[in-house]
Motif scaffolding. Structure first.
Motif, short mmCIF file in Angstrom:
data_model
loop_
_atom_site.label_atom_id
_atom_site.label_comp_id
_atom_site.label_asym_id
_atom_site.label_seq_id
_atom_site.Cartn_x
_atom_site.Cartn_y
_atom_site.Cartn_z
N PRO A 129 0.84 -1.20 0.00
CA PRO A 129 0.00 0.00 0.00
C PRO A 129 0.88 1.25 0.00
O PRO A 129 1.98 1.25 0.54
CB PRO A 129 -0.78 -0.11 1.32
N ASP A 183 2.60 4.49 0.91
CA ASP A 183 2.87 5.22 2.14
C ASP A 183 2.71 6.70 1.85
O ASP A 183 3.04 7.15 0.78
CB ASP A 183 4.33 5.01 2.59
N PRO A 184 2.23 7.43 2.84
CA PRO A 184 2.26 8.88 2.64
C PRO A 184 3.71 9.32 2.60
O PRO A 184 4.55 8.80 3.31
CB PRO A 184 1.55 9.43 3.87
N VAL A 196 -15.91 16.70 13.46
CA VAL A 196 -15.07 15.60 13.00
C VAL A 196 -14.49 15.85 11.61
O VAL A 196 -13.29 15.68 11.41
CB VAL A 196 -15.85 14.27 13.03
N ARG A 229 -11.67 18.16 11.93
CA ARG A 229 -10.49 17.56 12.54
C ARG A 229 -9.79 16.64 11.56
O ARG A 229 -8.57 16.64 11.44
CB ARG A 229 -10.91 16.79 13.79
N LEU A 230 -10.59 15.84 10.85
CA LEU A 230 -9.99 14.95 9.85
C LEU A 230 -9.28 15.74 8.77
O LEU A 230 -8.20 15.38 8.33
CB LEU A 230 -11.08 14.08 9.21
N ASN A 238 -5.57 15.49 7.61
CA ASN A 238 -5.19 15.18 6.24
C ASN A 238 -4.24 16.21 5.68
O ASN A 238 -3.25 15.89 5.04
CB ASN A 238 -6.44 15.17 5.35
N ARG A 283 -0.90 15.82 7.49
CA ARG A 283 -0.21 14.53 7.52
C ARG A 283 0.20 14.05 6.15
O ARG A 283 0.93 13.10 6.02
CB ARG A 283 -1.08 13.50 8.22
N GLN A 340 -9.91 4.63 -2.00
CA GLN A 340 -10.02 3.57 -1.02
C GLN A 340 -10.23 4.15 0.39
O GLN A 340 -11.06 3.68 1.16
CB GLN A 340 -8.73 2.77 -1.04
N GLU A 341 -9.43 5.21 0.66
CA GLU A 341 -9.52 5.87 1.95
C GLU A 341 -10.94 6.40 2.17
O GLU A 341 -11.52 6.24 3.24
CB GLU A 341 -8.54 7.03 1.91
N LEU A 370 -13.35 3.63 2.81
CA LEU A 370 -13.22 3.14 4.18
C LEU A 370 -13.96 4.06 5.14
O LEU A 370 -14.72 3.61 6.01
CB LEU A 370 -11.74 3.06 4.54
N LEU A 371 -13.76 5.38 4.95
CA LEU A 371 -14.43 6.35 5.82
C LEU A 371 -15.94 6.20 5.71
O LEU A 371 -16.65 6.24 6.72
CB LEU A 371 -14.02 7.77 5.43
N ARG A 372 -16.41 6.01 4.48
CA ARG A 372 -17.85 5.83 4.29
C ARG A 372 -18.32 4.56 4.99
O ARG A 372 -19.37 4.54 5.64
CB ARG A 372 -18.17 5.76 2.79
N LEU A 432 -18.90 7.64 7.86
CA LEU A 432 -18.87 9.05 7.46
C LEU A 432 -20.00 9.27 6.46
O LEU A 432 -20.06 8.57 5.44
CB LEU A 432 -17.52 9.38 6.82
N GLN A 441 -20.75 14.65 5.33
CA GLN A 441 -19.51 14.82 6.09
C GLN A 441 -18.29 14.67 5.19
O GLN A 441 -17.29 15.37 5.37
CB GLN A 441 -19.45 13.79 7.22
#
Ligand code: ADP
Ligand code: MG
Lengths: 257, 819
Positions: B382, B384-385, B459, B462-463, B467, B470, B721-722, B725-727, B731, B735
């Motif tokens: 996967p 990496d950031p 939220v 904050r996310l 993001n 990060r 994908q991210e 996942l949140l959904r 989320l 949102q």
């Protein structure tokens, strides 16, 4: 072909009351006409509260599709799904979303975690989304049981595959959901890490009465469950209670897999 | 590998189109800048140089002696088809509908059709004495008859009557509004007392190059002190004389074009970097199946070259189209913008293609290098950031500082020397440094602001803050695009405001009086009061005049100025100081004729009275002393001039007409000079130029916004994908949209604030270095506009997130598992 159970929405058949999740006449068709694929061709199934159930079947039998429909991740073509007393197929997207974050936990095979968040933030994410604060004692308890205390500040790419799955399990358990769905949670792990993850899932069922539904194609993984539901060609094809790796393997052979 | 390159272009067409769009717009921007620049120059040239543009050679006398005698000599030359000279004089005319006589400039029209430059709004040019054409400013129409008073060189008056045969359209000539003009035949003009003209216009024989005509004429007139230029040169000279500070103007445009190319390059580089970073996995897969690093690099660069060339070609067309649209709008709106027709210099086309292709290739170099370093294994894990402290990051930091520090120093030197050619490279260097450092500097700032957003935005806030901080690469890429656009916009707005303030101060100093009314002899006592009462006149001051004996024993005319009334009339005392008691303002000629230094004593005598005063110098016509001082020295001194100040919001032309009527009713030969309209005319030229620059700027902002939209859209694809996942984890769609909106508002807001700070700095430095050498510098900070830029950029950033956010919100939760 099984006769679909006729139900009036909201009224549940006596035999199925007390189930954490159940589905009636569940169908899912991809495409149409000649090329239509009936991933689910009419499934009636119920999962008891506090039980650990494995869904098994050959590849392409519809295991993942069933789980997605049960978890409100995907809309069924026909049929109904109840989470406790709530009928899912009639809910709007936002209601479904709210339900997912409060009453359902997920563990996927891979890409479980948000790469930008450290483990701690990943674990509390669904509760944050719901605007809730986790109970600190429960948080500590879950983190301790999953052996993650030392790893909370790490980001996913700094964790091993087994550790990543344990973070995902911690996240799924934290809100005390009605049910945790796991789709091939050990598919990407070596056998030792896999055994560890499965043991943790089972102990959460035994110790805290958590309901877990797990999709797997691995008989030895299924042996950790106390019930196995078999699927073939989008239909139920039998079930086993108190399975062992050997009995599961036998049953699968019976399906021609 | 060629098959892979082509297949890759085909497969990524939608994404390539997104980045190609940036190239198209950037190249279009460059080309439009060049074309509009050329067009606007051509238009000014057309308007002001109209008498010269179609002419092969122009002869001007260097020593002021007449050239009428040379007409025949020049006409006899082989290569010359026709020669004309413009006879010129001033006349007083009683225009239809007006009560008093008015001063008009009269000029002759050429006999030869090739040398007639006037374009007619109506009727035809005069053919015989008694016929005239008028400018639109006179208000006369074809068929009108009115009386004209002319003056022979010896001062004798003659009355005649003329008939209007045509009305001349002076086009964009900024002097057209200052006074009315008349055109008659050469014979008529001579009859009106025109003196020997000092300029000849020559039309060459068909097929003889202008250069040859110039040579022949110059050779024939070798015995005279004359300058012979081509018509184009003469037109440029005339245009330059009108704007005066043409050099400053060219310098500003030069700065603008350089900055524009820089911005375009950076935006393209940005888009390409994101585009390739996003394909890391795919490139790694290519390496997995056995492509060498060189093959991968060649494939990436080939893709860039093809994309760049195709997009540049489209961009060139788009740029020309845009310029055509802008100029068509300007022309249709009958605005004072000097834009008509379209001049496409070939250099614009070549520069557009070269800049677009080269920039794309250059922009792809670094990502291509990075792409070849991708480990084949990257395909299998996967993503990496990107870590903040990579080796490339350290290199970037060092390089950024290496560019920034000397760049800033160079700008400092440029300001100190008031030399834009020093400040410009300094600005370019330091800005490149800033862009490199932005990668590191922006994320922490976003983080700090993000903590605030987290408190406000729940939220998703904050996310979003998480993001934005990060994943520094993504944040920096998005922010840099907007940072560049905002910096540029702000620099231009601040620069324009300061240029304008400086120019206005300069104009006020040059033309401190709005209207000057001069009588021939003394002014009736009641006139100043009546002039002051005219609607639109806010202040008036009377000047007295007398003849006294100067320090050299010669008689000289002097003026008496009343400080109390003059101060509110003068718009500036920079060039025309007001003498205090005991002081006299001397004209510049007194310095050489009388040899009196500034601050030295100067003595005037009148009969048995003397006055010794301290000398000052200023832009005055005659020695000017306080009115009381003059009254003591020469008691007979009487009012001969009245200065007027007009209301800023009054229609200056109307007020000046009214003043002229009042003045000529009292004194038939009053001479009214409306400097207000000249100042307004030059001011409007400035306005127009700023309008053009601002228009070009709009394009820069659009590019920046496309950059933001592109980056966000790509990041949404990247984060599918991210987001899935949140959904899945709960989320809601709203949102998720909110998350992206917060993220983009955060990044855009920070980029906008940083950009405004940087842009203000660059704008002020730019103005200081460009205009520092053109006299007094007035710095002006347009707070309102700057605030609006921050607001617009942030809102635009938000808007840019709308489409990507909609797309993100459609991500099915299953996408998290499906991958
Ligand atoms: N998005 C989709 N489009 C079309 N067919 C699909 C899609 N997802 C799954 N299928 C088909 O549905 C059937 C069941 O798939 P799935 O539930 O993933 O099986 P399992 O998880 O048991 O391997 C398979 O035949 C698969 O090809
Ligand atoms: Mg599956």
């Amino acid at each position: 072909m099984p006769v679909p159970v006729m139900t009036v929405p909201g009224e549940q058949p006596a035999s199925l009351s007390g189930a954490a999740v159940r589905a009636a006449g569940l169908r899912k068709t991809y495409g149409g006409g000649e090329t239509a694929v009936h991933a689910l061709a009419g499934v009636d199934v119920a999962f008891a509260r506090g039980g650990f159930t494995a869904i098994m079947g050959p590849s392409g039998s519809g295991k993942s599709t069933l789980m997605h429909c049960l978890a409100g991740l995907d809309a069924a073509t026909a049929g109904q799904v109840w989470l406790g007393d709530t009928e899912l197929t009639s809910l709007r997207d936002d209601q479904l979303t709210g339900l997912r974050r409060q009453r359902i936990g997920f563990v996927f095979q891979a890409f479980n975690l948000l790469p930008v968040l450290p483990a701690r933030d990943n674990i509390v994410l669904p509760m944050q989304l719901a605007g809730q604060r986790p109970d600190p004692a429960w948080f500590d308890d879950v983190v301790a049981r999953l052996g993650l205390r030392e790893r909370l500040g790490h980001r996913p790419h700094e964790l091993s595959g087994g550790q990543q799955q344990r973070v995902a399990i911690a996240r799924a358990l934290l809100p005390r959901p009605d049910v945790v769905f796991a789709d091939e949670p050990t598919g990407n792990l070596d056998s030792r890490s896999g055994a560890e993850v499965l043991g943790l899932l089972r102990s959460s069922v035994k110790e805290t009465g958590q309901t877990v539904v797990m999709v797997t194609h691995d008989p030895s993984a299924a042996a950790y469950a106390d019930r196995v539901v078999l699927l073939a060609d989008g239909r139920l094809a039998g079930e086993l209670t108190d399975p062992t790796a050997a009995s599961v393997l036998d049953a699968l052979r019976g399906l021609g897999a | 590998m060629r098959a892979v390159t082509l297949a890759s272009i085909r497969a990524h067409l939608p994404r390539l189109i997104a980045s190609a769009l940036a190239i198209v717009i950037a190249v279009g921007f460059v080309v439009a800048t060049l074309v509009l620049n050329q067009t606007s120059r051509a238009t000014v040239l057309d308007a002001v140089g109209a008498p010269y543009v179609g002419v092969d050679a122009v002869v001007t006398s260097d020593d002021g002696s007449g050239l009428a005698d040379e007409l025949d000599r020049v006409a006899a030359l082989d290569g010359v088809a026709a020669v004309d000279t413009t006879w010129e004089t001033g006349v007083q005319a009683l225009l239809p509908g007006r009560t008093g006589q008015q001063y008009l400039l009269a000029e002759s029209v050429a006999d030869a059709p090739a040398l007639r430059w006037q374009s007619l709004a109506d009727g035809e040019l005069p053919d015989a004495p008694g016929e005239i054409a008028v400018s639109e400013r006179t208000g006369a129409t074809v068929g009108d008859r009115f009386p004209v008073t002319s003056f022979a060189p010896d001062g004798t008056e003659r009355d005649s009557s003329v008939t209007v045969t045509g009305v001349v359209d002076l086009g964009g000539d900024p002097t057209a509004g200052i006074y009315g003009r008349l055109w008659g035949t050469a014979e008529q003009l001579r009859a009106w007392g025109a003196v020997d003209p000092v300029e000849l216009r020559v039309a060459g024989v068909e097929g003889v190059p202008a250069g040859d005509v110039v040579q022949q004429v110059a050779a024939a007139l070798a015995d005279r002190q004359v300058a012979v230029r081509t018509g184009t040169e003469q037109a440029e000279e005339a245009a330059a004389q009108l704007t005066g500070d043409t050099m400053a103007l060219t310098a500003v445009l030069l700065v603008f074009a350089t900055v524009a190319v820089l911005v375009a390059g950076l935006v393209i580089a940005n888009t390409f970097a994101v585009l390739l970073a996003q394909r890391t996995r795919e490139l790694a897969l290519l390496r997995c199946v056995g492509a060498t690093a060189r093959q991968v690099r060649r494939s990436v660069l080939g893709e860039a070259a093809l994309t760049g060339l195709a997009a540049s070609a489209v961009g060139v067309l788009a740029g020309i189209g845009l310029a055509a649209a802008v100029s068509a709008v300007a022309e249709a709106a009958d605005s004072p913008v000097p834009l008509s027709g379209l001049s496409v210099p070939w250099i614009a086309v070549a520069a557009g293609l070269a800049v677009g292709t080269a920039t794309t290739l250059l922009a792809a170099l670094a990502p291509a290098r990075a792409a070849t370093k991708v480990a084949p294994l990257a395909a299998l894990r996967p993503a990496d950031p990107a870590p903040l402290r990579s080796r490339g990051g350290a290199l970037r930091l060092v390089l950024g500082l290496l560019l920034l520090v000397p760049g800033v120093l160079l700008m400092g030197v440029g300001v100190a020397l008031a030399d834009v050619l020093v400040a410009l490279p300094g600005g370019a260097l330091s800005f490149l440094g800033v862009v490199l450092l932005a990668q590191r500097a922006v994320p922490p700032v976003v983080g700090a602001v993000g903590r605030l957003a987290a408190r406000l935005g729940g939220v998703p806030g904050r996310l979003a803050a998480g993001n934005a901080t990060r994943n520094p690469r993504r944040t920096a890429a998005t922010a840099t695009a907007l940072l560049i656009g905002v910096t540029l916009t702000t620099a231009m707005v601040v620069g324009a405001a300061s240029t304008r303030a400086t120019a206005q101060a300069g104009l006020a100093a040059q033309y401190p009086t709005d209207v000057i009314v001069q009588g021939d002899g003394s002014v009736p006592a009641s006139l100043p009061g009546r002039l002051a009462a005219v609607d639109g006149v806010v202040a008036a001051s009377s000047l007295t005049a007398a003849t006294v004996t100067g320090p050299d024993g010669q008689e000289t005319g002097v003026s008496g100025l009343d400080a109390a009334t003059a101060a509110p009339v003068l718009r500036s005392t920079g060039d025309v100081p007001i003498p205090a008691a005991g002081e006299v303002v001397l004209p510049w000629w007194a310095d050489s004729s009388w040899g009196i230094p500034a601050g030295g004593p100067v003595t005037f005598t009148a009969g048995d009275r003397t006055a010794t005063l301290t000398a000052l110098y200023g832009d005055v016509e005659r020695p000017t002393l306080p009115v009381a001082e003059l009254a003591r020295l020469a008691p007979e001194a009487a009012v001969d001039t009245v200065w007027l100040r007009l209301a800023d919001d009054a229609d200056h032309t109307d007020v000046i007409d009214e003043v002229t009527d009042v003045a000529t009713a009292a004194m038939p030969f009053a001479f009214v000079t409306g400097l207000a309209s000249e100042r307004a005319a030059i001011d409007s030229v400035l306005d127009v130029l700023l309008l053009v620059v601002t228009g070009l700027l709009g394009v820069a902002v659009v590019i920046a916004l496309i950059g933001v939209g592109n980056t966000l859209a790509l990041s949404v694809v990247e984060r599918r994908q991210e987001n899935g996942l949140l959904r899945a984890l709960g989320l809601t769609r709203g949102q998720l949209r909110g998350l992206l909106a917060w993220e983009s508002a955060l990044v855009a807001g920070v980029a906008a604030v940083l950009g405004v700070l940087l842009g203000s700095f660059y704008g002020l430095v730019g103005v200081a270095s460009v205009l520092g050498s053109y006299g007094e510098l007035v710095l002006s900070m347009p707070w309102l506009q700057v605030g609006a830029i921050v607001l617009v950029a942030t809102v635009a950033g938000l808007l840019a997130s709308v489409l990507p956010a909609r797309r993100a919100a459609r991500t099915p939760p299953v996408a998290a598992i499906a991958g």
